[in-house]
Design an enzyme around this catalytic site. Structure first.
Site, mmCIF file in Angstrom:
data_model
loop_
_atom_site.group_PDB
_atom_site.id
_atom_site.type_symbol
_atom_site.label_atom_id
_atom_site.label_comp_id
_atom_site.label_asym_id
_atom_site.label_seq_id
_atom_site.Cartn_x
_atom_site.Cartn_y
_atom_site.Cartn_z
ATOM 1 N N TYR A 74 0.838 -1.207 0.000
ATOM 2 C CA TYR A 74 0.000 0.000 0.000
ATOM 3 C C TYR A 74 0.877 1.263 0.000
ATOM 4 O O TYR A 74 0.615 2.212 -0.726
ATOM 5 C CB TYR A 74 -0.921 0.012 1.232
ATOM 6 C CG TYR A 74 -1.963 1.094 1.150
ATOM 7 C CD1 TYR A 74 -3.225 0.822 0.622
ATOM 8 C CD2 TYR A 74 -1.678 2.399 1.557
ATOM 9 C CE1 TYR A 74 -4.181 1.823 0.516
ATOM 10 C CE2 TYR A 74 -2.629 3.401 1.443
ATOM 11 C CZ TYR A 74 -3.881 3.109 0.924
ATOM 12 O OH TYR A 74 -4.819 4.097 0.805
ATOM 13 N N PHE A 126 -7.244 20.517 -24.104
ATOM 14 C CA PHE A 126 -7.969 19.325 -24.553
ATOM 15 C C PHE A 126 -9.349 19.306 -23.898
ATOM 16 O O PHE A 126 -9.596 20.029 -22.952
ATOM 17 C CB PHE A 126 -7.167 18.055 -24.204
ATOM 18 C CG PHE A 126 -7.825 16.827 -24.767
ATOM 19 C CD1 PHE A 126 -7.984 16.677 -26.139
ATOM 20 C CD2 PHE A 126 -8.327 15.833 -23.930
ATOM 21 C CE1 PHE A 126 -8.633 15.559 -26.660
ATOM 22 C CE2 PHE A 126 -8.963 14.716 -24.453
ATOM 23 C CZ PHE A 126 -9.128 14.572 -25.808
ATOM 24 N N ASP A 127 -10.237 18.434 -24.423
ATOM 25 C CA ASP A 127 -11.628 18.500 -23.941
ATOM 26 C C ASP A 127 -11.796 18.165 -22.457
ATOM 27 O O ASP A 127 -12.604 18.769 -21.770
ATOM 28 C CB ASP A 127 -12.596 17.701 -24.834
ATOM 29 C CG ASP A 127 -12.292 16.225 -24.924
ATOM 30 O OD1 ASP A 127 -11.374 15.754 -24.242
ATOM 31 O OD2 ASP A 127 -12.999 15.519 -25.676
ATOM 32 N N ASP A 217 0.775 20.196 -20.262
ATOM 33 C CA ASP A 217 -0.005 18.974 -20.430
ATOM 34 C C ASP A 217 0.814 18.134 -21.416
ATOM 35 O O ASP A 217 0.843 18.406 -22.613
ATOM 36 C CB ASP A 217 -1.394 19.310 -20.987
ATOM 37 C CG ASP A 217 -2.195 18.058 -21.340
ATOM 38 O OD1 ASP A 217 -1.594 16.979 -21.492
ATOM 39 O OD2 ASP A 217 -3.423 18.166 -21.491
ATOM 40 N N ALA A 219 0.944 14.851 -22.412
ATOM 41 C CA ALA A 219 0.511 13.524 -22.871
ATOM 42 C C ALA A 219 1.366 13.024 -24.043
ATOM 43 O O ALA A 219 1.715 11.855 -24.119
ATOM 44 C CB ALA A 219 -0.955 13.573 -23.268
ATOM 45 N N LYS A 260 -0.595 7.740 -23.478
ATOM 46 C CA LYS A 260 -0.120 8.123 -24.812
ATOM 47 C C LYS A 260 1.382 7.804 -24.904
ATOM 48 O O LYS A 260 1.761 6.668 -25.114
ATOM 49 C CB LYS A 260 -0.386 9.603 -25.071
ATOM 50 C CG LYS A 260 -1.850 9.917 -25.386
ATOM 51 C CD LYS A 260 -2.676 10.114 -24.184
ATOM 52 C CE LYS A 260 -4.054 10.633 -24.496
ATOM 53 N NZ LYS A 260 -4.910 10.633 -23.304
ATOM 54 N N HIS A 453 -20.056 14.536 -26.321
ATOM 55 C CA HIS A 453 -19.870 13.578 -27.421
ATOM 56 C C HIS A 453 -19.700 12.141 -26.958
ATOM 57 O O HIS A 453 -19.949 11.217 -27.712
ATOM 58 C CB HIS A 453 -18.698 13.990 -28.322
ATOM 59 C CG HIS A 453 -17.376 14.080 -27.629
ATOM 60 N ND1 HIS A 453 -17.138 14.954 -26.594
ATOM 61 C CD2 HIS A 453 -16.225 13.402 -27.812
ATOM 62 C CE1 HIS A 453 -15.895 14.816 -26.186
ATOM 63 N NE2 HIS A 453 -15.315 13.869 -26.900
HETATM 64 N N1 F0G Z 1 -4.581 15.888 -22.191
HETATM 65 C C1 F0G Z 1 -4.530 15.556 -23.490
HETATM 66 C C2 F0G Z 1 -3.742 16.393 -24.439
HETATM 67 C C3 F0G Z 1 -5.214 14.424 -23.937
HETATM 68 O O1 F0G Z 1 -5.150 14.107 -25.226
HETATM 69 C C4 F0G Z 1 -5.943 13.644 -23.004
HETATM 70 C C5 F0G Z 1 -6.671 12.470 -23.423
HETATM 71 C C6 F0G Z 1 -5.954 14.027 -21.665
HETATM 72 C C7 F0G Z 1 -5.257 15.159 -21.293
HETATM 73 C C8 F0G Z 1 -6.711 13.251 -20.621
HETATM 74 O O2 F0G Z 1 -6.058 12.073 -20.300
HETATM 75 O O3 F0G Z 1 -7.592 10.234 -21.035
HETATM 76 O O4 F0G Z 1 -5.681 9.798 -19.515
HETATM 77 O O5 F0G Z 1 -7.651 11.016 -18.705
HETATM 78 N N2 F0G Z 1 -6.908 12.209 -24.608
HETATM 79 C C9 F0G Z 1 -7.561 11.016 -25.107
HETATM 80 C C10 F0G Z 1 -7.714 11.134 -26.582
HETATM 81 C C11 F0G Z 1 -8.801 10.633 -24.406
HETATM 82 O O6 F0G Z 1 -8.396 10.283 -27.169
HETATM 83 O O7 F0G Z 1 -7.133 12.031 -27.190
HETATM 84 P P1 F0G Z 1 -6.787 10.707 -19.874
#
Ligand code: F0G
Length: 461
Positions: A74, A126-127, A217, A219, A260, A453
């Site tokens: 843990y 990002f969304d 960010d 990713a 990613k 979406h």
């Molecule tokens: N930031 C970026 C630039 C992303 O592309 C994503 C996720 C996230 C944050 C959120 O991360 O999914 O691990 O919680 N993008 C995916 C996509 C969902 O399909 O582009 P997560």
């Protein structure tokens, strides 16, 4: 970049996962049953899945071997320290807060810094980032350069932030109204477009001048670094890891969806360069939502795969093949006359829905219509990143607010498909193009307030 036909994948395949293509009649029935939202399809009904490059990566033998060394204690598991070392080595940040995925890191970050009526600046959020900002009744503000949203303009760094606009915003309002600057690398929402080193350096200088934290960010930071190496003369002779260290040196922290560029199926983290106070604050929130500081919602084995994936994801031959495959798909689509965002991005090819289906007005969701058609034609699953993903109903006026772009993203999972799969995708486009005048638009029949979406339902018009 070497030409694609001068080298092969820098790996061989040890394990396979069968995929099958359903017949046309079944696909028509299945997409109808799914209310024309491909998120509702079962994965087994999909032939080539380009919905996302997130968590869909194939792990290596080395990562799977690491999974067997998961320490499931843990507190204080060995794998956490491996991850901490990897992040310090590759990113250069000392304080690591693991989370179950990227959006959980965003949740912690926004809880720490963002409150009601504030504005969060960024190149292009990002969304899920936008979702977390809006959940706190704050506003996301995208300051991407103008070229960033011009699909035909060739600019090497379309993820760059407009520095003039950024300074204007920072001058206009203080930290109590604009607490944070977020730079997303690569910028997912406009096509996986990179941010240049120079732009990051200057954005960082402005953030410092006006006293705001800069968070990356990250990713897809490795893909961003690969583009810097390819497109900026000054970095041609630097290694990806040297470029990464410089890029991160300009920021105060980062959030990462490790699904990613860290080549894992689940995981994420928030990390800070040197601010211990922020770290302790983040841990308080992490403990409530994710788990103790040394596991944060992940198993020890996941932490190990992530630590190893960070190294593999920044290897030059891996990145050459990765970006090379996406570029292969994009080039073939250009040759087939498909309108795509240029230059071709890092993790996928983004098709301009409005110009591919010009007879469908934006209100009738041309990009989503193309998503549906790709499934019907060949069982290919893609994602709409346009009106459905980024448009919304203004709560004050009740009117739909439209984003400028209406794109279909063909996101390519890492190390999972071969170029022959890409050829099938191109062929599907050619067939659809030949009958595109007969494709009709869609209308939303159900939508959630945030991130609509994922769960929206549609009907054919
Ligand atoms: N930031 C970026 C630039 C992303 O592309 C994503 C996720 C996230 C944050 C959120 O991360 O999914 O691990 O919680 N993008 C995916 C996509 C969902 O399909 O582009 P997560």
């Amino acid at each position: 970049m070497r030409s694609r036909d001068s080298y092969a994948e820098p790996f061989r395949i040890k394990m396979i996962e069968p995929i099958r293509q359903k017949d046309r009649k079944s696909r028509d029935l299945l997409i109808d049953k799914a209310h024309y939202n491909v998120f509702n399809l079962k994965a087994e009904d999909v032939y080539i899945d380009l919905l996302t490059d997130s968590g869909t990566n194939a792990m290596s033998a080395n990562q799977w071997a690491g999974m067997m060394l998961g320490d499931e204690s843990y507190a204080g598991c060995a794998n956490f320290y491996h991850l901490q070392d990897a992040i310090l080595d590759i990113i250069g940040y000392k304080y690591v807060v693991p989370t179950h995925q990227g959006r959980a890191a965003e949740n912690i970050l926004m809880s720490m810094f963002v409150g009601e009526k504030q504005t969060v600046l960024g190149n292009m959020h990002f969304d899920t980032t936008e979702g977390h900002i809006r959940l706190r009744k704050a506003e996301p503000l995208n300051l991407i350069i103008d070229e960033g949203i011009m699909p035909d303009t060739n600019h090497p760094f379309k993820g760059n932030i407009n520095l003039v606009k950024l300074e204007k915003e920072l001058k206009k309002r203080g930290p109590e109204q604009m607490p944070l600057l977020i730079m997303t690398v690569t910028s997912n929402s406009n096509g996986g477009q990179p941010v240049s080193m120079e732009n990051m350096r200057e954005a960082s200088a402005l953030a410092k001048k006006y006293g705001r934290p800069l968070i990356i960010d990250c990713a897809r930071f490795a893909e961003n670094c690969y583009f810097i190496k390819q497109r900026d003369e000054a970095y041609r002779d630097k290694s990806i890891r040297e470029i990464a260290r410089e890029l991160f040196s300009y920021a105060d922290g980062c959030t990462m969806s490790s699904k990613k560029d860290a080549l894992v199926n689940i995981g994420g983290f928030l990390a800070f360069k040197d601010n211990e106070e922020w770290y302790e604050k983040a841990v308080q929130i992490q403990i409530c939502y994710e788990g103790f500081r040394t596991y944060g919602g992940l198993a020890g084995r996941d932490l190990e795969a992530l630590a190893r994936g960070l190294y593999e994801g920044t290897e030059e031959d891996y990145l050459e093949d990765r970006i090379g495959q996406v570029s292969y798909l994009g080039q073939k689509l250009i040759e087939a006359g498909v309108p795509i965002m240029k230059p071709i991005g890092g993790h996928g090819v983004f098709v301009d829905g409005k110009s591919f289906l010009p007879h469908i007005p934006q209100a009738h969701l041309p990009a989503q219509a193309l998503v549906v058609e790709l499934y019907r034609e060949a069982g290919i699953r893609t994602i709409e990143l346009g009106t459905c993903a980024f448009g919304y109903v203004d709560p004050e006026t009740g009117q739909e607010v439209y984003p400028t772009q209406d794109l279909v993203r063909l996101a390519v999972p890492r190390r999972a498909y071969t170029d022959r799969h890409m050829d099938i995708v191109v062929r599907a486009f050619e067939k659809i193009a030949a009958r595109k005048d007969r494709i009709c638009g869609l209308e939303i029949t159900y939508q959630a307030e945030i991130l609509r979406h994922f769960t929206a339902r549609y009907k054919l018009l």
